[in-house]
Design an enzyme around this catalytic site. Structure first.
Site, PDB file in Angstrom:
ATOM      1  N   CYS B  83      -1.683   2.021  -9.754  1.00  7.63           N
ATOM      2  CA  CYS B  83      -1.889   2.930  -8.772  1.00  7.63           C
ATOM      3  C   CYS B  83      -1.144   4.240  -9.262  1.00  7.63           C
ATOM      4  O   CYS B  83      -1.128   4.872 -10.047  1.00  7.63           O
ATOM      5  CB  CYS B  83      -1.845   2.343  -7.515  1.00  7.63           C
ATOM      6  SG  CYS B  83      -2.562   3.404  -6.174  1.00  7.63           S
ATOM      7  N   HIS B 182      -5.686  -1.521  -7.252  1.00 11.33           N
ATOM      8  CA  HIS B 182      -4.478  -2.374  -6.752  1.00 11.33           C
ATOM      9  C   HIS B 182      -4.750  -3.891  -7.368  1.00 11.33           C
ATOM     10  O   HIS B 182      -5.306  -4.677  -6.626  1.00 11.33           O
ATOM     11  CB  HIS B 182      -4.175  -2.542  -5.517  1.00 11.33           C
ATOM     12  CG  HIS B 182      -3.101  -1.315  -5.248  1.00 11.33           C
ATOM     13  ND1 HIS B 182      -1.837  -1.056  -5.168  1.00 11.33           N
ATOM     14  CD2 HIS B 182      -3.768  -0.061  -4.501  1.00 11.33           C
ATOM     15  CE1 HIS B 182      -1.394   0.055  -4.850  1.00 11.33           C
ATOM     16  NE2 HIS B 182      -2.675   0.590  -4.643  1.00 11.33           N
ATOM     17  N   GLU B 184      -2.902  -6.515  -7.520  1.00 14.75           N
ATOM     18  CA  GLU B 184      -2.254  -7.235  -6.440  1.00 14.75           C
ATOM     19  C   GLU B 184      -2.975  -7.674  -4.969  1.00 14.75           C
ATOM     20  O   GLU B 184      -2.684  -8.259  -4.226  1.00 14.75           O
ATOM     21  CB  GLU B 184      -0.887  -7.153  -6.311  1.00 14.75           C
ATOM     22  CG  GLU B 184      -0.518  -5.824  -5.445  1.00 14.75           C
ATOM     23  CD  GLU B 184      -0.696  -4.504  -6.121  1.00 14.75           C
ATOM     24  OE1 GLU B 184      -1.608  -4.346  -7.003  1.00 14.75           O
ATOM     25  OE2 GLU B 184      -0.275  -3.405  -5.646  1.00 14.75           O
TER      26      GLU B 184
END
Lengths: 262, 208
Positions: B83, B182, B184
């Site tokens: 990001c 993202h 994650e």
């Protein structure tokens, strides 16, 4: 307001949490602990939820620790974005929650009292994590159509909700979580006029909240309310519908959305 | 299998912990750290991040992690930006005109066009343009984006999403990869990308 490219809709289950426990009973038969918000959030992640929102209504003095513990554990078990709201008054409150693993913080009463809080959080951590939560009711003939309520929707603030939405967007809010207090808990569907009125004055994503009782209500929120995301609690918690069913229903209505099994 | 040591650069802003936790989940010994020794000994380095270009770059410089990041990218170890960690790799950004980025990748990060909502805050489909080991299992995958600025479209953009036109989703340059989305926070496909990265780090550590 100028956007011509529609967003892919998001479906967001919301969990009310008190002292680290889910407030309303949840009816998934196979959970080991139906009161554990982290286990529930992980379940929604598996069902294809796009995000999860925790609304922390803890009133006790150990609130900070229980909430941080919740955020900490969620970050280890949940791999979709999650927002935490409730009682965030300062940039330091926001920092602690973000450091613990929250993706976004939602500010409500404290920002209505002092809108600059939105700017302070956005400037320090970015707009993407600054959610302005707006609880609004119809005034039914007042000098403006929708009024802000604070303190969990109990206290009228005497503020025009539409004007406030513009203000917090200008201050850097990255998203608006818009709850109709008239509809909240009724299962009569979103207040679509309220939703549309806010969507029309802001260029940030708007999450419609309050009143979902059927899967068609989710469709209405996006198609008629023009919301970017729809938030619901009871239809998911009580096992009436899975998030996957909700997304299939919305996709069948022509709404662009991430499939639950993606 | 070994758990390769992956240094997740901790420059103190926002939610960096999720990246560490998801790397651990995918088999890494991931440490959130600003320790130069630990970073120098890591098999892979991750520059995570949420936030704005200016404050994040300032925080990187304040902690000396700008030098650590450049060194790790230059010495050939697997490096992953996430990001704002992708955007910081560039020379500059329209978000902070007076601020120099890390300059590991050429060009300027630019504001998304006016015909789309900003930020792009949604799940979107990845289209892989240049396959590689980091993108195994990712073509057509839905991943979570939240950003208002985007990397310049160039040959190093190996995957895109469609948001009023192609938007850089993943960039790759040798041992340096970066995702605008993202991983994650992107459920199974995101964890898959992180697993691919952990595998890169494991292989590099064995070869070292």
């Amino acid at each position: 307001m100028n956007a011509t490219v529609p967003s892919n809709a998001r479906v967001i289950p919301c969990l009310d949490v008190d002292a680290g426990r889910v407030v309303k009973g949840v009816n998934f038969v196979d959970l080991t602990d139906a009161g554990d918000p982290v286990e529930l959030a992980a379940r929604y992640d598996q069902q294809g939820a796009d995000e999860v929102v925790f609304l922390d209504i803890t009133a006790s003095s150990d609130r900070r620790e229980t909430t941080l513990e919740l955020v900490h554990r969620t970050a280890e078990e949940v791999f979709i974005p999650f927002t935490i709201g409730g009682g965030i008054r300062t940039v330091d409150d926001a920092r602690r929650l973000l450091r613990a693993g929250a993706d976004k913080v939602s500010v409500n009463t404290a920002a209505v009292n002092r809108p600059e809080l939105v700017a302070e959080i956005a400037d320090e951590f970015g707009s993407q994590c600054a959610v302005a939560s707006i609880d609004a009711r119809r005034t039914n003939g007042g000098s403006f159509p929708f009024e802000i309520f604070t303190h969990g929707g109990r206290t009228p603030a005497g503020i025009d909700a539409i004007a406030y939405a513009i203000r917090v967007t200008e201050l850097g809010a990255g998203e608006i979580l818009l709850t109709s207090m008239d509809r909240d808990g009724t299962r009569d569907g979103f207040d679509l006029e309220l939703t549309r009125a806010v969507v029309e004055v802001t260029n940030v994503p708007v999450i419609a909240s309050g009143g979902v009782g059927t899967l068609d209500h989710l469709v209405e929120g996006v198609v008629e309310g023009r919301a970017d995301a729809v938030l619901a609690a009871s239809i998911f918690h009580f096992g009436e519908h899975t998030v996957a069913e909700a997304k299939s229903h919305m996709a069948a209505a022509g709404i662009p959305i991430r499939p639950a099994d993606a | 299998m070994t758990r390769p040591l992956i240094a997740v650069l901790d420059y103190g802003i926002g939610n960096l912990r999720s990246a560490q936790k998801s790397l651990e989940r995918m088999g890494a010994d991931a440490r959130l750290t600003a320790d130069a020794g630990l970073i120098a000994g890591a098999a892979g380095v991750v520059l995570p991040g949420v936030g704005a270009f200016g404050p994040c770059m300032a925080a990187l410089c304040d902690t000396g992690l700008d030098k650590q990041a450049r060194a790790a990218a230059a010495d050939g170890r697997p490096f992953l930006g996430i990001c704002i960690g992708l955007q910081l790799l560039y020379e500059r950004s329209e978000e902070a005109p007076g601020t120099s980025g890390l300059g590991i990748l050429p060009g300027t990060v630019a504001l998304l066009p006016g015909n789309v909502k900003r930020p792009q805050m949604q799940w979107n489909r990845l289209e892989v343009r240049t396959p590689g080991p980091m993108l195994e299992g990712l073509d057509g995958a839905w991943v979570y984006f939240v950003h208002s600025y985007a990397a310049p479209m160039a040959d190093n953009v190996v995957a895109v999403c469609d948001y009023g036109g192609p938007v850089a989703g993943v960039v790759a340059a040798g041992n340096v990869w970066a995702t605008q989305f993202h991983p994650e926070k992107s459920a199974r496909p995101g964890l898959r990308l992180l697993e691919n990265f952990v595998n890169q780090a494991r292989t590099a550590a064995v070869g070292a």
